[in-house]
Scaffold this motif. Structure first.
Motif, mmCIF file in Angstrom:
data_model
loop_
_atom_site.group_PDB
_atom_site.id
_atom_site.type_symbol
_atom_site.label_atom_id
_atom_site.label_comp_id
_atom_site.label_asym_id
_atom_site.label_seq_id
_atom_site.Cartn_x
_atom_site.Cartn_y
_atom_site.Cartn_z
ATOM 1 N N ARG A 241 0.826 -1.215 0.000
ATOM 2 C CA ARG A 241 0.000 0.000 0.000
ATOM 3 C C ARG A 241 0.857 1.259 0.000
ATOM 4 N NH1 ARG A 241 -3.092 -0.130 5.094
ATOM 5 N NH2 ARG A 241 -4.208 1.678 4.278
ATOM 6 N N SER A 242 2.034 1.193 0.599
ATOM 7 C CA SER A 242 2.906 2.359 0.691
ATOM 8 C C SER A 242 3.481 2.780 -0.657
ATOM 9 C CB SER A 242 4.057 2.089 1.670
ATOM 10 O OG SER A 242 4.862 1.023 1.188
ATOM 11 N N TRP A 243 3.359 1.919 -1.675
ATOM 12 C CA TRP A 243 3.943 2.239 -2.969
ATOM 13 C C TRP A 243 3.181 3.331 -3.715
ATOM 14 C CZ3 TRP A 243 6.123 -2.473 -6.137
ATOM 15 C CH2 TRP A 243 7.200 -3.022 -5.426
ATOM 16 N N GLY A 244 1.928 3.543 -3.388
ATOM 17 C CA GLY A 244 1.178 4.609 -4.042
ATOM 18 C C GLY A 244 0.850 4.326 -5.496
ATOM 19 N N LEU A 245 0.610 3.072 -5.833
ATOM 20 C CA LEU A 245 0.300 2.712 -7.224
ATOM 21 C C LEU A 245 -1.195 2.720 -7.512
ATOM 22 C CD1 LEU A 245 2.830 -0.178 -8.013
ATOM 23 C CD2 LEU A 245 3.067 2.281 -8.418
ATOM 24 N N GLY A 246 -2.006 3.121 -6.530
ATOM 25 C CA GLY A 246 -3.436 3.251 -6.810
ATOM 26 C C GLY A 246 -4.333 2.311 -6.036
ATOM 27 N N THR A 247 -4.154 2.236 -4.710
ATOM 28 C CA THR A 247 -5.040 1.413 -3.892
ATOM 29 C C THR A 247 -6.490 1.846 -4.072
ATOM 30 O OG1 THR A 247 -3.277 1.137 -2.260
ATOM 31 C CG2 THR A 247 -5.498 0.584 -1.547
ATOM 32 N N SER A 248 -6.714 3.171 -4.115
ATOM 33 C CA SER A 248 -8.080 3.692 -4.254
ATOM 34 C C SER A 248 -8.596 3.592 -5.684
ATOM 35 C CB SER A 248 -8.136 5.163 -3.798
ATOM 36 O OG SER A 248 -7.806 5.282 -2.443
ATOM 37 N N SER A 249 -7.769 3.977 -6.657
ATOM 38 C CA SER A 249 -8.249 3.996 -8.050
ATOM 39 C C SER A 249 -8.547 2.598 -8.568
ATOM 40 C CB SER A 249 -7.241 4.701 -8.959
ATOM 41 O OG SER A 249 -5.965 4.095 -8.876
ATOM 42 N N THR A 250 -7.732 1.616 -8.175
ATOM 43 C CA THR A 250 -7.998 0.243 -8.611
ATOM 44 C C THR A 250 -9.271 -0.285 -7.957
ATOM 45 O OG1 THR A 250 -6.443 -0.542 -6.901
ATOM 46 C CG2 THR A 250 -5.611 -0.376 -9.164
ATOM 47 N N LEU A 251 -9.498 0.097 -6.700
ATOM 48 C CA LEU A 251 -10.740 -0.303 -6.020
ATOM 49 C C LEU A 251 -11.945 0.325 -6.712
ATOM 50 C CD1 LEU A 251 -12.335 -1.605 -3.699
ATOM 51 C CD2 LEU A 251 -11.906 0.481 -2.365
ATOM 52 N N ILE A 252 -11.853 1.610 -7.012
ATOM 53 C CA ILE A 252 -12.966 2.311 -7.652
ATOM 54 C C ILE A 252 -13.290 1.691 -9.011
ATOM 55 C CG2 ILE A 252 -13.478 4.491 -8.860
ATOM 56 C CD1 ILE A 252 -12.452 5.946 -6.401
ATOM 57 N N ASN A 253 -12.267 1.394 -9.787
ATOM 58 C CA ASN A 253 -12.531 0.813 -11.105
ATOM 59 C C ASN A 253 -13.121 -0.593 -10.995
ATOM 60 O OD1 ASN A 253 -12.238 1.242 -14.066
ATOM 61 N ND2 ASN A 253 -10.990 -0.603 -13.902
ATOM 62 N N ASN A 254 -12.640 -1.362 -10.023
ATOM 63 C CA ASN A 254 -13.217 -2.694 -9.807
ATOM 64 C C ASN A 254 -14.678 -2.602 -9.374
ATOM 65 O OD1 ASN A 254 -10.945 -4.213 -10.472
ATOM 66 N ND2 ASN A 254 -10.150 -4.231 -8.393
ATOM 67 N N MET A 255 -14.957 -1.675 -8.463
ATOM 68 C CA MET A 255 -16.339 -1.517 -7.990
ATOM 69 C C MET A 255 -17.251 -1.027 -9.110
ATOM 70 S SD MET A 255 -15.799 -0.052 -4.129
ATOM 71 C CE MET A 255 -17.555 0.060 -3.807
ATOM 72 N N ALA A 256 -16.724 -0.149 -9.962
ATOM 73 C CA ALA A 256 -17.521 0.355 -11.089
ATOM 74 C C ALA A 256 -17.868 -0.777 -12.054
ATOM 75 C CB ALA A 256 -16.757 1.464 -11.801
ATOM 76 N N GLN A 257 -16.901 -1.675 -12.296
ATOM 77 C CA GLN A 257 -17.176 -2.829 -13.158
ATOM 78 C C GLN A 257 -18.234 -3.740 -12.534
ATOM 79 O OE1 GLN A 257 -13.553 -4.747 -15.148
ATOM 80 N NE2 GLN A 257 -12.604 -3.596 -13.491
ATOM 81 N N TRP A 258 -18.071 -3.979 -11.237
ATOM 82 C CA TRP A 258 -18.997 -4.846 -10.510
ATOM 83 C C TRP A 258 -20.423 -4.289 -10.563
ATOM 84 C CZ3 TRP A 258 -18.982 -4.660 -4.452
ATOM 85 C CH2 TRP A 258 -19.978 -5.508 -3.943
ATOM 86 N N ALA A 259 -20.562 -2.987 -10.320
ATOM 87 C CA ALA A 259 -21.886 -2.371 -10.218
ATOM 88 C C ALA A 259 -22.393 -1.816 -11.549
ATOM 89 C CB ALA A 259 -21.845 -1.247 -9.181
ATOM 90 N N LYS A 260 -21.542 -1.919 -12.605
ATOM 91 C CA LYS A 260 -21.910 -1.387 -13.925
ATOM 92 C C LYS A 260 -22.245 0.103 -13.857
ATOM 93 C CE LYS A 260 -23.522 -5.807 -15.847
ATOM 94 N NZ LYS A 260 -22.958 -6.626 -14.768
ATOM 95 N N VAL A 261 -21.330 0.864 -13.262
ATOM 96 C CA VAL A 261 -21.455 2.329 -13.210
ATOM 97 C C VAL A 261 -20.198 2.944 -13.806
ATOM 98 C CG1 VAL A 261 -22.956 2.234 -11.179
ATOM 99 C CG2 VAL A 261 -20.482 2.519 -10.867
ATOM 100 N N ASP A 262 -20.210 4.252 -13.996
ATOM 101 C CA ASP A 262 -19.079 4.939 -14.608
ATOM 102 C C ASP A 262 -17.993 5.215 -13.568
ATOM 103 O OD1 ASP A 262 -17.918 6.500 -16.947
ATOM 104 O OD2 ASP A 262 -17.998 8.043 -15.385
ATOM 105 N N ALA A 263 -16.799 4.697 -13.833
ATOM 106 C CA ALA A 263 -15.699 4.809 -12.868
ATOM 107 C C ALA A 263 -15.259 6.261 -12.677
ATOM 108 C CB ALA A 263 -14.520 3.957 -13.312
#
Length: 302
Positions: free
Chosen positions: A113-135
């Protein structure tokens, strides 16, 4: 129904800060990312487990399905953020989990998590795919930011990214420099708050048009430059412009003044990774100063 999703991590090679105001930035998806798996249950609850790159749980929560109220959580602050994210998903898609009898969600990071490669952005995009909403809408309403990180989550090639009238313009580019074996990502052993860094950027007085033009021009040159010396010059020029704009010393002048090659901050200045030009011998320099996490370009970029 798809129950497992994966999104790429990200690194912004040019355009940090200025990308928020419409500068052209060069970004690369990383070989590291995050997955999200959804399992149906009969518990009437949403059980959330977040695993790190070692397979260890770093966050756990149990939420109600009505309003996603927290029943229990290992970290209250993270649970509040997750609840807000889930409710934003439901605002976009009212049917999201509306008929569910329960679900267990397992997320798994490929990187610390300390690397800053996108813990939040990858979660948001995964959730958007799951829920079929716009990331991008989900990111904007939940966290803010330019959205380049979501674009990297969705693309498997380097991209240029630019906001035009608030909307992302994304182009995949053939950024695969012949000198890539001389490029390394060095972690600075600390995580920088993007929120605080952006707030400092917003406080500065500068000619925005000049900044956007300068950074966009550098980005265009970086994409196609095949001469390492000239590429180093672009890195140095980018650093000098941002240093003047932010009123912050460059990472090289602050931490590595005697390093012989070019260094460039990536993302929020003061943390996460820097891009370094070097070779196996010169990288002993960083290890000697206590910076042990050094990832070659070919092992980082997708």
């Amino acid at each position: 129904m798809q129950t497992k999703f994966h999104s790429n991590g990200k690194l912004l090679l040019s355009g940090e800060y200025a990308i928020l105001d419409g500068a052209l930035g060069l970004a690369v998806p990383t070989q590291y990312g995050q997955s999200l798996e959804v399992l149906a249950t009969e518990t009437g609850l949403l059980e959330w487990n977040s695993y790190n790159e070692k397979g260890e749980i770093w966050f756990q929560a149990v939420l109600g399905l009505d309003g996603f109220k927290t029943i229990s959580a290992s970290d209250g602050k993270i649970a509040t953020t997750l609840t807000a994210l889930l409710n934003e998903v439901r605002t976009q898609n009212p049917d999201f989990l509306s008929t569910s009898k329960g679900a267990q969600v397992n997320t798994k990071l490929d990187f610390p998590r300390s690397w800053g490669l996108g813990t939040s952005s990858t979660l948001i995009n995964n959730m958007a795919q799951w829920a079929k909403v716009d990331a991008y809408t989900l990111l904007r309403n939940a966290f803010g930011g330019s959205g380049y990180d979501v674009a990297c989550a969705q693309h498997d090639l380097p991209i240029t990214y630019q906001l035009k009238d608030g909307k992302p313009v994304i182009n995949e580019v053939a950024f695969d420099p012949i000198f890539k074996e001389s490029l390394y990502f060095v972690h600075l052993n600390q995580k920088q708050s993007s929120k605080e860094a952006i707030a400092n950027y917003r406080k500065q007085q500068f000619n925005k048009n000049d900044l956007l033009d300068s950074i966009s021009t550098i980005t265009q040159k970086m994409v196609s430059e095949n001469d390492l010396t000239k590429f180093e010059g672009l890195m140095d020029e980018h650093e000098a412009i941002l240093s003047h704009t932010l009123q912050i010393p460059t990472v090289k002048s602050r931490l590595f003044p005697d390093y012989p090659n070019a260094l460039k901050s990536l993302g929020a200045w003061g943390g996460d990774f820097v891009l370094a030009v070097g070779n196996e011998n010169t990288l002993d320099y960083f290890r000697g100063k206590g910076f042990q996490t050094i990832v070659p370009f070919s092992k980082m970029v997708l």
